[in-house]
Design a protein around this motif. Structure first.
Motif: not given
Length: 141
Positions: A60-62, A67-69, A76-77, A82-84
């Motif tokens: 998944v490319l996220v 204003k995020g990082s 934090a999101n 979820a990936l783990t």
């Protein structure tokens, strides 16, 4: 892999495919920074690989918002968890928009395509299960 179609649909995608079957994994997870040069500009992304993969896994490319990082999107999101849980690979580019970004947004498509190629060459990716999502400004990349 149909990379262009993937990126053309980035703006309209949500969290596609995250309810898929988990991929088998072994060993410790890893997080590393991937560095690339695009049109003379340094670009970076975070690569998340949950516990050493035993076979090709979905990716998944996220893309973070204006204003995020990449770090916030991964931790934090809730993406890291979820990936783990699913045994999926995550790529979190530091894109050209937002505060403290090292690029003005031009070249994001080239950068994202290079990331996908690089990760597929270095990590066992199931190239038939590559997804993309973006939040706010990240959905415009």
């Amino acid at each position: 892999m149909h990379r262009r179609a993937l990126l053309l649909g980035l703006g309209g995608l949500g969290c596609i495919g995250l309810d898929g079957a988990p991929s088998p994994t072994l060993g410790p997870e890893r997080v590393e920074t991937l560095a690339e040069q695009v049109d003379g500009h340094p670009r970076e992304a975070l690569l998340f690989v949950p516990a050493g993969l035993s076979e090709p896994a979905p990716l998944v490319l996220v893309v973070h918002g204006s204003k995020g990082s990449a770090e916030t999107m991964m931790t934090a999101n809730g993406w890291r968890a979820a990936l783990t849980e699913r045994g999926w690979i995550g790529v979190f580019p530091r894109t050209g928009h937002g505060a403290a970004r090292e690029h003005d947004g031009d070249g994001d498509t080239t950068f994202l395509l290079r990331l996908l190629d690089r990760v597929a060459a270095e990590v066992p990716v199931d190239t038939k299960r590559v997804f993309a999502t973006g939040f706010s400004g990240g959905a415009r990349s």
